[in-house]
Design a protein around this motif. Structure first.
Motif, PDB file in Angstrom:
ATOM      1  N   VAL A  74      35.692  10.605 -30.575  1.00  0.00           N
ATOM      2  CA  VAL A  74      35.317  10.243 -31.949  1.00  0.00           C
ATOM      3  C   VAL A  74      36.386  10.710 -32.930  1.00  0.00           C
ATOM      4  N   LYS A  75      36.926  11.910 -32.721  1.00  0.00           N
ATOM      5  CA  LYS A  75      37.963  12.429 -33.597  1.00  0.00           C
ATOM      6  C   LYS A  75      39.184  11.517 -33.556  1.00  0.00           C
ATOM      7  N   ARG A  76      39.530  11.048 -32.369  1.00  0.00           N
ATOM      8  CA  ARG A  76      40.650  10.117 -32.219  1.00  0.00           C
ATOM      9  C   ARG A  76      40.368   8.831 -33.000  1.00  0.00           C
ATOM     10  N   ALA A  77      39.139   8.333 -32.922  1.00  0.00           N
ATOM     11  CA  ALA A  77      38.761   7.116 -33.649  1.00  0.00           C
ATOM     12  C   ALA A  77      38.860   7.326 -35.158  1.00  0.00           C
ATOM     13  N   GLN A  78      38.411   8.483 -35.641  1.00  0.00           N
ATOM     14  CA  GLN A  78      38.485   8.780 -37.073  1.00  0.00           C
ATOM     15  C   GLN A  78      39.927   8.784 -37.572  1.00  0.00           C
ATOM     16  N   ASN A  79      40.851   9.211 -36.719  1.00  0.00           N
ATOM     17  CA  ASN A  79      42.268   9.279 -37.101  1.00  0.00           C
ATOM     18  C   ASN A  79      43.009   7.971 -36.874  1.00  0.00           C
ATOM     19  N   THR A  80      42.368   7.032 -36.153  1.00  0.00           N
ATOM     20  CA  THR A  80      43.039   5.783 -35.783  1.00  0.00           C
ATOM     21  C   THR A  80      42.565   4.585 -36.595  1.00  0.00           C
ATOM     22  N   LEU A  81      41.251   4.453 -36.753  1.00  0.00           N
ATOM     23  CA  LEU A  81      40.691   3.276 -37.412  1.00  0.00           C
ATOM     24  C   LEU A  81      40.742   3.428 -38.928  1.00  0.00           C
ATOM     25  N   ASP A  82      41.158   2.391 -39.598  1.00  0.00           N
ATOM     26  CA  ASP A  82      41.302   2.416 -41.058  1.00  0.00           C
ATOM     27  C   ASP A  82      39.993   2.003 -41.718  1.00  0.00           C
ATOM     28  N   CYS A  83      38.952   2.815 -41.504  1.00  0.00           N
ATOM     29  CA  CYS A  83      37.652   2.517 -42.091  1.00  0.00           C
ATOM     30  C   CYS A  83      36.757   3.741 -41.963  1.00  0.00           C
ATOM     31  N   LYS A  84      35.632   3.721 -42.667  1.00  0.00           N
ATOM     32  CA  LYS A  84      34.638   4.785 -42.532  1.00  0.00           C
ATOM     33  C   LYS A  84      33.773   4.491 -41.324  1.00  0.00           C
ATOM     34  N   LEU A  85      33.431   5.551 -40.588  1.00  0.00           N
ATOM     35  CA  LEU A  85      32.598   5.401 -39.399  1.00  0.00           C
ATOM     36  C   LEU A  85      31.233   6.048 -39.629  1.00  0.00           C
ATOM     37  N   ASN A  86      30.229   5.436 -39.061  1.00  0.00           N
ATOM     38  CA  ASN A  86      28.877   5.986 -39.134  1.00  0.00           C
ATOM     39  C   ASN A  86      28.889   7.421 -38.596  1.00  0.00           C
ATOM     40  N   PRO A  87      28.370   8.400 -39.353  1.00  0.00           N
ATOM     41  CA  PRO A  87      28.369   9.789 -38.880  1.00  0.00           C
ATOM     42  C   PRO A  87      27.565  10.007 -37.606  1.00  0.00           C
ATOM     43  N   ASN A  88      26.709   9.052 -37.252  1.00  0.00           N
ATOM     44  CA  ASN A  88      25.921   9.169 -36.022  1.00  0.00           C
ATOM     45  C   ASN A  88      26.619   8.533 -34.816  1.00  0.00           C
ATOM     46  N   LEU A  89      27.900   8.179 -34.987  1.00  0.00           N
ATOM     47  CA  LEU A  89      28.672   7.655 -33.864  1.00  0.00           C
ATOM     48  C   LEU A  89      28.735   8.666 -32.730  1.00  0.00           C
ATOM     49  N   LEU A  90      28.913   9.949 -33.050  1.00  0.00           N
ATOM     50  CA  LEU A  90      29.069  10.975 -32.013  1.00  0.00           C
ATOM     51  C   LEU A  90      27.859  11.061 -31.082  1.00  0.00           C
ATOM     52  N   PRO A  91      26.628  11.245 -31.577  1.00  0.00           N
ATOM     53  CA  PRO A  91      25.504  11.317 -30.630  1.00  0.00           C
ATOM     54  C   PRO A  91      25.291  10.017 -29.858  1.00  0.00           C
ATOM     55  N   GLY A  92      25.522   8.877 -30.531  1.00  0.00           N
ATOM     56  CA  GLY A  92      25.347   7.598 -29.849  1.00  0.00           C
ATOM     57  C   GLY A  92      26.339   7.413 -28.717  1.00  0.00           C
ATOM     58  N   LEU A  93      27.601   7.770 -28.969  1.00  0.00           N
ATOM     59  CA  LEU A  93      28.625   7.634 -27.944  1.00  0.00           C
ATOM     60  C   LEU A  93      28.403   8.629 -26.803  1.00  0.00           C
ATOM     61  N   ALA A  94      28.058   9.867 -27.150  1.00  0.00           N
ATOM     62  CA  ALA A  94      27.805  10.891 -26.123  1.00  0.00           C
ATOM     63  C   ALA A  94      26.645  10.470 -25.226  1.00  0.00           C
ATOM     64  N   ASP A  95      25.616   9.921 -25.820  1.00  0.00           N
ATOM     65  CA  ASP A  95      24.455   9.454 -25.056  1.00  0.00           C
ATOM     66  C   ASP A  95      24.868   8.320 -24.112  1.00  0.00           C
ATOM     67  N   HIS A  96      25.682   7.406 -24.610  1.00  0.00           N
ATOM     68  CA  HIS A  96      26.136   6.279 -23.785  1.00  0.00           C
ATOM     69  C   HIS A  96      26.997   6.756 -22.617  1.00  0.00           C
ATOM     70  N   ILE A  97      27.949   7.644 -22.891  1.00  0.00           N
ATOM     71  CA  ILE A  97      28.836   8.136 -21.832  1.00  0.00           C
ATOM     72  C   ILE A  97      28.038   8.894 -20.778  1.00  0.00           C
ATOM     73  N   ASN A  98      27.075   9.700 -21.222  1.00  0.00           N
ATOM     74  CA  ASN A  98      26.249  10.450 -20.274  1.00  0.00           C
ATOM     75  C   ASN A  98      25.466   9.496 -19.370  1.00  0.00           C
ATOM     76  N   PHE A  99      24.912   8.438 -19.953  1.00  0.00           N
ATOM     77  CA  PHE A  99      24.185   7.451 -19.155  1.00  0.00           C
ATOM     78  C   PHE A  99      25.123   6.720 -18.200  1.00  0.00           C
ATOM     79  N   ALA A 100      26.337   6.398 -18.670  1.00  0.00           N
ATOM     80  CA  ALA A 100      27.308   5.702 -17.819  1.00  0.00           C
ATOM     81  C   ALA A 100      27.660   6.546 -16.596  1.00  0.00           C
ATOM     82  N   LEU A 101      27.771   7.852 -16.785  1.00  0.00           N
ATOM     83  CA  LEU A 101      28.081   8.752 -15.668  1.00  0.00           C
ATOM     84  C   LEU A 101      26.922   8.820 -14.672  1.00  0.00           C
ATOM     85  N   ILE A 102      25.694   8.875 -15.203  1.00  0.00           N
ATOM     86  CA  ILE A 102      24.505   8.897 -14.335  1.00  0.00           C
ATOM     87  C   ILE A 102      24.387   7.588 -13.570  1.00  0.00           C
ATOM     88  N   ARG A 103      24.596   6.479 -14.265  1.00  0.00           N
ATOM     89  CA  ARG A 103      24.497   5.150 -13.645  1.00  0.00           C
ATOM     90  C   ARG A 103      25.531   4.991 -12.536  1.00  0.00           C
TER      91      ARG A 103
END
Length: 277
Positions: A74-103
């Protein structure tokens, strides 16, 4: 800066000198008894403001190493993308990655597809998805399928705008409420609408509705997982199909099998945390 709640050994909910709440990362900051004053601000490596408090419990559930890798992405995305990001990106992405690992552990032979359409439409976000998959392999020693580049890229796309376009002729909040009511009636449950599992479900629905509206749905060829879940949870499948039909009628668009699968997964999560009336 004051640490006020532990997330894990290296992450804590903090309060800055202006009384604003934030999530802070730093080696060992979650060890001491809370609350306490963090005197060495040099120990803080990352901070995230304006995260919805309903996601704090979700962060406690996600393995520490997965959460920390997600924060780096997420930190990399904040420094790369030229826009504001939803502050809830971090929990959403972490949840997705955790599920991807379990799957991946459960369905090692499952084939999924990388989307070249997403790569063409969102080249910067796709580069971030590639960075994320490479970082996960380096830090967690797990090689995710190439399709996760697409899935993670879409998390960044979705986070670039908090809401579905205001020009929509239908009410997003009303539709989410209708979907929740249908689940409650179908399973005879009372859903805790303040709980973090429900908030996670709502976040998924918002992103799902946005993808459908913009004709950018997930198409991952998750047929094996879909079949398994359909057989193991037939009532959840039946309810998901009815909800999909409701959305299709409202948005005049057909929902893919993969979107139905993700809807089933999130329904299963909220149902596990509710008691029949």
């Amino acid at each position: 800066m004051k640490a006020i709640k532990k997330i894990n050994n290296n992450v804590a909910v903090c309060e800055d000198n202006n009384k604003k709440e934030l999530i802070a990362f730093g080696k060992g900051i979650g060890f001491p008894s809370m609350p306490y004053e963090i005197t060495d601000l040099g120990s803080i490596t990352m901070t995230f403001y304006r995260m919805d408090k309903s996601y704090y419990k979700l962060l406690e559930e996600i393995p520490e190493e997965v959460f920390e890798v997600s924060a780096l992405i997420v930190k990399r995305a904040q420094n790369t993308l030229d826009c504001k990001l939803n502050p809830n990106l971090l929990p959403g992405l972490a949840d997705h990655i955790n599920f991807a690992l379990i799957r991946l552990k459960k369905f090692k032979k499952m084939k999924m597809l990388f989307s070249y359409d997403v790569e063409q439409l969102y080249p910067e976000e796709t580069k971030l998805g590639k960075y994320a998959v490479d970082l996960i392999q380096k830090k967690l020693l797990v090689k995710l399928p190439e399709s996760e580049i697409t899935n993670i890229a879409m998390h960044f796309v979705n986070a670039e705008e908090e809401n579905i376009s205001e020009s929509s002729e239908w009410n997003v909040e009303l539709l989410i409420d209708e979907i929740t009511n249908k689940i409650e009636i179908w399973f005879e449950v009372s859903i805790d609408r303040k709980g973090f599992n429900y908030n996670r479900f709502v976040m998924h629905l918002r992103y799902c509705l946005k993808r459908i509206e913009e004709k950018k749905q997930f198409v991952d060829d998750n047929g094996t997982l879909f079949t398994v879940m359909k057989e193991e949870s037939p009532r959840i499948y039946e309810c998901a199909v009815k909800i999909s039909s409701m959305i299709e009628n409202k948005l005049q668009a057909q929902i893919t099998q993969d979107e139905i699968l993700y809807l089933m997964i999130h329904m299963s999560r909220i149902l596990k945390n509710n008691t029949a009336n």
